[in-house]
Structure formats: structure tokens, C-alpha cells
Enzyme design. Structure first.
Site, PDB file in Angstrom:
ATOM      1  N   ARG A 178      -6.025  11.268   1.586  1.00  0.00           N
ATOM      2  CA  ARG A 178      -5.853  10.182   0.613  1.00  0.00           C
ATOM      3  C   ARG A 178      -7.225   9.561   0.344  1.00  0.00           C
ATOM      4  O   ARG A 178      -7.852   9.033   1.257  1.00  0.00           O
ATOM      5  CB  ARG A 178      -4.885   9.136   1.174  1.00  0.00           C
ATOM      6  CG  ARG A 178      -4.741   7.911   0.307  1.00  0.00           C
ATOM      7  CD  ARG A 178      -3.690   6.939   0.838  1.00  0.00           C
ATOM      8  NE  ARG A 178      -3.620   5.799  -0.033  1.00  0.00           N
ATOM      9  CZ  ARG A 178      -4.040   4.566   0.279  1.00  0.00           C
ATOM     10  NH1 ARG A 178      -4.517   4.294   1.482  1.00  0.00           N
ATOM     11  NH2 ARG A 178      -3.966   3.602  -0.596  1.00  0.00           N
ATOM     12  N   HIS A 189      -8.416   1.318  -6.015  1.00  0.00           N
ATOM     13  CA  HIS A 189      -8.545   0.687  -4.699  1.00  0.00           C
ATOM     14  C   HIS A 189      -9.610  -0.405  -4.837  1.00  0.00           C
ATOM     15  O   HIS A 189     -10.668  -0.333  -4.224  1.00  0.00           O
ATOM     16  CB  HIS A 189      -8.901   1.728  -3.637  1.00  0.00           C
ATOM     17  CG  HIS A 189      -8.633   1.304  -2.219  1.00  0.00           C
ATOM     18  ND1 HIS A 189      -7.830   2.013  -1.342  1.00  0.00           N
ATOM     19  CD2 HIS A 189      -9.071   0.251  -1.511  1.00  0.00           C
ATOM     20  CE1 HIS A 189      -7.799   1.411  -0.167  1.00  0.00           C
ATOM     21  NE2 HIS A 189      -8.551   0.336  -0.241  1.00  0.00           N
ATOM     22  N   GLU A 240      -2.454  -1.695  -2.490  1.00  0.00           N
ATOM     23  CA  GLU A 240      -2.324  -3.080  -2.046  1.00  0.00           C
ATOM     24  C   GLU A 240      -2.613  -4.082  -3.158  1.00  0.00           C
ATOM     25  O   GLU A 240      -3.573  -4.875  -3.070  1.00  0.00           O
ATOM     26  CB  GLU A 240      -3.238  -3.333  -0.843  1.00  0.00           C
ATOM     27  CG  GLU A 240      -2.939  -2.436   0.334  1.00  0.00           C
ATOM     28  CD  GLU A 240      -3.831  -2.729   1.553  1.00  0.00           C
ATOM     29  OE1 GLU A 240      -4.739  -3.564   1.459  1.00  0.00           O
ATOM     30  OE2 GLU A 240      -3.589  -2.120   2.605  1.00  0.00           O
ATOM     31  N   ASN A 267       1.388   0.542   3.814  1.00  0.00           N
ATOM     32  CA  ASN A 267       0.251   0.277   4.715  1.00  0.00           C
ATOM     33  C   ASN A 267       0.693  -0.750   5.742  1.00  0.00           C
ATOM     34  O   ASN A 267       1.205  -1.808   5.373  1.00  0.00           O
ATOM     35  CB  ASN A 267      -0.944  -0.274   3.938  1.00  0.00           C
ATOM     36  CG  ASN A 267      -1.580   0.772   3.033  1.00  0.00           C
ATOM     37  OD1 ASN A 267      -1.164   1.934   3.017  1.00  0.00           O
ATOM     38  ND2 ASN A 267      -2.580   0.366   2.286  1.00  0.00           N
ATOM     39  N   TYR A 285      -0.416  -2.807   9.487  1.00  0.00           N
ATOM     40  CA  TYR A 285      -1.385  -3.102  10.543  1.00  0.00           C
ATOM     41  C   TYR A 285      -0.837  -4.052  11.600  1.00  0.00           C
ATOM     42  O   TYR A 285      -1.089  -3.879  12.792  1.00  0.00           O
ATOM     43  CB  TYR A 285      -2.668  -3.692   9.945  1.00  0.00           C
ATOM     44  CG  TYR A 285      -3.444  -2.676   9.133  1.00  0.00           C
ATOM     45  CD1 TYR A 285      -4.377  -1.850   9.747  1.00  0.00           C
ATOM     46  CD2 TYR A 285      -3.206  -2.506   7.771  1.00  0.00           C
ATOM     47  CE1 TYR A 285      -5.075  -0.888   9.025  1.00  0.00           C
ATOM     48  CE2 TYR A 285      -3.900  -1.546   7.042  1.00  0.00           C
ATOM     49  CZ  TYR A 285      -4.828  -0.738   7.674  1.00  0.00           C
ATOM     50  OH  TYR A 285      -5.505   0.224   6.962  1.00  0.00           O
ATOM     51  N   GLU A 299      -1.511   4.001   5.239  1.00  0.00           N
ATOM     52  CA  GLU A 299      -2.592   3.468   6.078  1.00  0.00           C
ATOM     53  C   GLU A 299      -2.008   2.891   7.348  1.00  0.00           C
ATOM     54  O   GLU A 299      -1.018   2.149   7.315  1.00  0.00           O
ATOM     55  CB  GLU A 299      -3.354   2.319   5.386  1.00  0.00           C
ATOM     56  CG  GLU A 299      -4.346   2.739   4.355  1.00  0.00           C
ATOM     57  CD  GLU A 299      -5.075   1.555   3.730  1.00  0.00           C
ATOM     58  OE1 GLU A 299      -5.233   0.516   4.405  1.00  0.00           O
ATOM     59  OE2 GLU A 299      -5.463   1.688   2.567  1.00  0.00           O
TER      60      GLU A 299
END
Ligand code: IFM
Length: 468
Positions: A76, A120, A165, A293, A295, A370
């Protein structure tokens, strides 16, 4: 829980153009908002910029060999809008297109599926000067840009991802200002939300028309929001943040409508009249896969209005909140362990998120686009980088992904963030997310222990890599 992978599951690694390419002034590339922002005093740690970054523009062939040696099935990357269309409108830059064309061809030769993100965060500066994402015209320009890149790379790209995002682009770029372009305009941030969504729908339609065999996706950094208590007030705090963080994108993209509570919560800021008839239908272009994504998690409670309000939301410090219309919500620091970003480590949040999406949008394939962690890596005397904390982070999050698969979620792939150490936005080079270390003085690449671990996982399968 089973550790079986679904058929066709792809392991990958992710990067983004401005974070790795460098070559900011080369071969006709124009300036982006991140060039301007990072060159503005006080905006990034140590004044770092993406001028050179990991020099991937010159070292891309070597970087692709790392992907192959890792045994990965997908890569990616993002396409730099100002590299292929320097002014954000008008003529394309053939050298920019050629760069990505060579990259895609080489990936295909190596048997690695190209997963291309169109945006991005590197908006051409000229478009920002004309109003940026709060202006509707930017979405229309994005459609043109999409037509150019999909026209050139088309079905050679396995999966087209419109946006990465958009939460960050809108709320950090135009709300709190901790990302480029650094504006702090509440109404502008909400207009940006809509125009990013619209851009997604318009560009998605270009993919459908020009590359019908390619998969279409968008990547969202969805928040897993937890309340401090079971109280109704704290539940309402969760609802508000869920509307801003998650449903502001999932609503129009998947259900062709903004959530009514989002519009009500933000009514004092804007009347949302920038949403025109038919826009929501345009945004809801059918997706083949949703990129997720993940985290860490977010902890909130209702603010009592008396104590000093805690705003520890993990998204950088600013006098201006990115959480427009949510002044009654407090964001609380969370117990450790934490990564170097200060983000709490909680793999169960990933399982919870995947299962929520599976429950609320049955039949929608998901992909972890991600997941990863920054830690203060030390290079040992022998040159090795023993990043046990990152290995542990990845191991636990891959296990959490497979827990969600075992419970029924349709997860098609997992991409580690990131292939290489890179420019971590406002943190500059002060944070390292790579599984491959980059020595910025020499640009030498060195596999960290996490890269060796990931290769083992990818080539031998999860059962031998997940016990720890
Ligand atoms: O580096 C970023 C990436 O560009 C977008 N997602 C989060 C990563 C870590 O902060």
C-alpha cells in the site's frame, strides 16, 4: 480461537508519498500543503521537512526488493497529487505518472498486489490557496486528478483507495491546525469533512468507470471510544465523539446519509448547507473493501463544566479542539503501556472495531490498512535493532485481527505501518514506525527484529508466530 487465515488473505506493508519519497523539487513536482507547513517555523519537530525523507523516489527499486524478501503479497503506497498534477488542476506531469507506472509494473513483476491511495494528505498548495478542502471545488479537482491517475494506471492497480484518514485531513488540518494547512476554523473543518466525502464518491466513480476490474476502497481511522463509567452522560459523550470520528464518514459512505445527531450536535457551528441535493448519494459509491487503520483506543467522559477539562485525545496539542461541537466531552489519559506517540496499547480495541463493522455493515469486506507502533529504537553495536516492543505490539494485534476473523468478520488483509521509518508529520523524524530502520544520514536500510518476525509470520503462517 482459531488461527486460520481466510483464503486469499494478504499480508502487506504500507507507506505514504510525502513520508518517504523526498525529491520534493524534482522532475516537475509542485508544492503541497505539507511542504508549506513543514517549512513554516514551529510547525514540525526540529523543523523537519519531507524534502528528502527516506529518499524513496530514488531508492524505490531497492525498497521493493525488501517487500519481496519479506514475502508480502501486497504493498500500500500513496500517489503524490502534486507530483502528477503539480497545480492540482490542468496538465499532468508525465514524469510523475511514469514514476508510479514503473513502481506498479515492478510490483506486478514481483507478484505483489499494488494498493494505491490517491490522497494521503499532500494537497497541491495552489488548491489550498483557492480554499482547500472547505471549498467544494477541491472535490471536483480531485475527481479530475483521479481520472488522470486511474486512466494511466487503471487495472494494473489491484485496489484503489480514494482517501487515507479523512478525519485527520479535516479535523487536524482545519480544526486544531496540528496538521497542514494548519487552519483553525470549526465550520471550515466540517465543510472539509463533507468535501472529502464528496471527493471520495466522485473519485470512486472514476474507478468504476475507468478500471472496472479494480477493487475500490477508502481508508478510515475509526475510533474505538470507551466511556469512563456506565452513566447516561458518559454514554452520550461516546455518542458525540462516535458521530464526529466515525459516523461522519461511515454514514455518507455506506448509508448515503449524514447521521442526524451529528447535524444536531454541530448546529451552532454550521447548518451543513454545503451538502447539496444528491451529494450523499454520490458519496455512497459501493465499496469492495473498507480500509481500517487502528492504533489505540479513546477514553471519554462528560465534562462537568467545573474542573479543568482534560483534552488528552492523543492527536497533538493545540488551543483549538479538533472535536467540533463537543465542548462537553473530556478526553482522559489512559493507563499504559504506551507507544512513543503516547498512545495506549490495546489490541482488544481492534477486535471490537472489526466486529462492530461486521455487525453494522454485514457483507462489507474489511482490510487492516495500517497497524503498527513507534518506539525509540536503538541500534546495537552490531548494527541490529532489537525492537521487542514492536514485535510484541504486532503479534498481539495480528492475534486480535484473527480473533475477529474467528468471530465472523470478513478481513481480507493486514498491512503493517510502516515498511520504513519515515517523516511522521508534525513529529518529523523523531518517531520511528518502520519495521525497516532508515539511517537518515546514509539512507541505509536495516531490517529490525520486527521485520524478521513479520517475514516469519508471512511465510510460515500465524500458528508459529503468534505465541510469544
Ligand atoms: O504516519 C501516520 C500515517 O500517515 C497515517 N496513519 C497514522 C500513522 C501514524 O501516525
Amino acid at each position: 480461537m482459531t488461527r486460520e487465515l481466510p483464503a486469499g488473505f494478504r499480508w502487506g506493508a504500507a507507506t505514504a508519498a510525502y513520508q518517504i519519497e523526498g525529491a520534493a523539487d524534482e522532475d516537475g513536482r509542485g508544492p503541497s500543503i505539507w511542504d508549506t507547513y513543514s517549512h513554516t517555523t514551529g510547525r514540525t519537530r526540529n523543523g523537519d521537512t519531507g524534502d528528502v525523507a527516506a529518499d524513496h523516489y530514488h531508492r524505490w527499486a531497492e525498497d521493493l526488493t525488501h517487500l519481496a524478501e519479506l514475502g508480502l503479497g501486497a504493498y500500500r503506497f500513496s500517489i503524490s497529487w502534486p507530483r502528477v498534477q503539480p497545480g492540482g488542476a490542468g496538465p499532468v506531469n508525465p514524469k510523475g505518472i511514469d514514476f508510479y507506472s514503473r513502481l506498479v509494473d515492478r510490483l506486478l513483476e514481483l507478484g505483489i498486489a499494488p494498493v494505491a491511495t490517491m490522497y494521503h494528505w499532500d494537497l497541491p498548495q495552489e488548491l489550498e490557496d483557492a480554499g482547500g478542502w472547505p471549498a467544494r471545488d477541491t472535490a471536483l479537482r480531485f475527481q479530475e486528478y483521479a481520472a488522470h491517475i486511474v486512466g494511466a494506471l487503471g487495472d494494473r492497480v489491484h485496489t484503489w483507495t480514494t482517501l487515507n484518514e479523512p478525519w485527520c485531513s479535516a479535523y487536524l488540518g482545519y480544526g486544531s491546525g496540528v496538521h497542514a494547512p494548519g487552519r483553525t476554523e470549526s465550520a471550515g473543518a466540517l465543510a472539509a469533512v463533507h468535501h472529502l466525502n464528496l471527493a471520495h464518491g466522485l473519485a470512486g466513480r472514476m474507478v468504476r468507470e475507468l478500471a472496472p476490474a479494480a477493487d475500490l476502497s477508502a481508508t478510515l481511522n475509526l475510533h474505538v471510544i470507551r466511556p469512563v463509567s456506565e452513566s447516561a452522560a458518559d454514554a452520550d459523550a461516546v455518542r458525540r465523539i462516535d458521530a464526529l470520528a466515525n459516523r461522519a464518514f461511515l454514514g455518507p459512505m455506506l448509508d448515503a446519509a449524514y447521521p442526524a445527531d451529528l447535524l444536531a450536535d454541530t448546529a451552532a457551528v454550521t447548518d451543513w448547507s454545503f451538502v447539496r441535493d444528491g451529494d450523499e448519494r454520490t458519496v455512497a459509491v459501493p465499496l469492495d473493501v473498507l480500509g481500517v487503520n487502528y492504533y489505540s483506543t479513546t477514553l471519554v467522559r462528560a465534562w462537568d463544566g467545573r474542573s479543568t477539562r482534560s483534552t488528552a485525545d492523543g492527536h497533538g496539542r493545540s488551543e483549538h479542539s479538533p472535536w467540533i461541537g463537543a465542548d462537553t466531552v473530556e478526553f482522559l489519559p489512559q493507563p499504559g503501556p504506551h507507544t512513543a506517540m503516547g498512545w495506549n496499547i490495546d489490541p482488544s480495541g481492534l477486535t471490537e472495531l472489526l466486529l462492530r463493522l461486521h455487525r453494522e455493515h454485514p457483507g462489507l469486506p474489511l482490510m487492516i490498512t495500517e497497524n503498527g507502533a513507534a518506539f525509540p529504537d536503538l541500534v546495537a553495536d552490531d548494527g541490529a535493532i532489537h525492537d521487542e516492543a514492536r514485535v510484541d505490539y504486532l503479534r498481539r494485534h495480528v492475534a486480535a485481527t484473527l480473533d475477529a476473523v474467528a468471530a465472523g468478520a470478513d478481513v481480507r488483509g493486514y498491512f503493517v505501518w510502516s515498511l520504513l521509518d519515515n517523516f511522521e508529520w508534525a513529529y518529523g523524524y523523531d518517531r520511528r514506525f518502520g519495521i525497516i530502520h532508515v539511517d537518515y544520514a546514509t539512507q541505509a536500510r536495516t531490517w529490525k527484529d520486527s521485520a524478521h518476525w513479520y517475514r516469519h509470520l508471512v511465510t510460515k503462517g500465524p500458528s508459529s508466530s503468534l505465541s510469544g
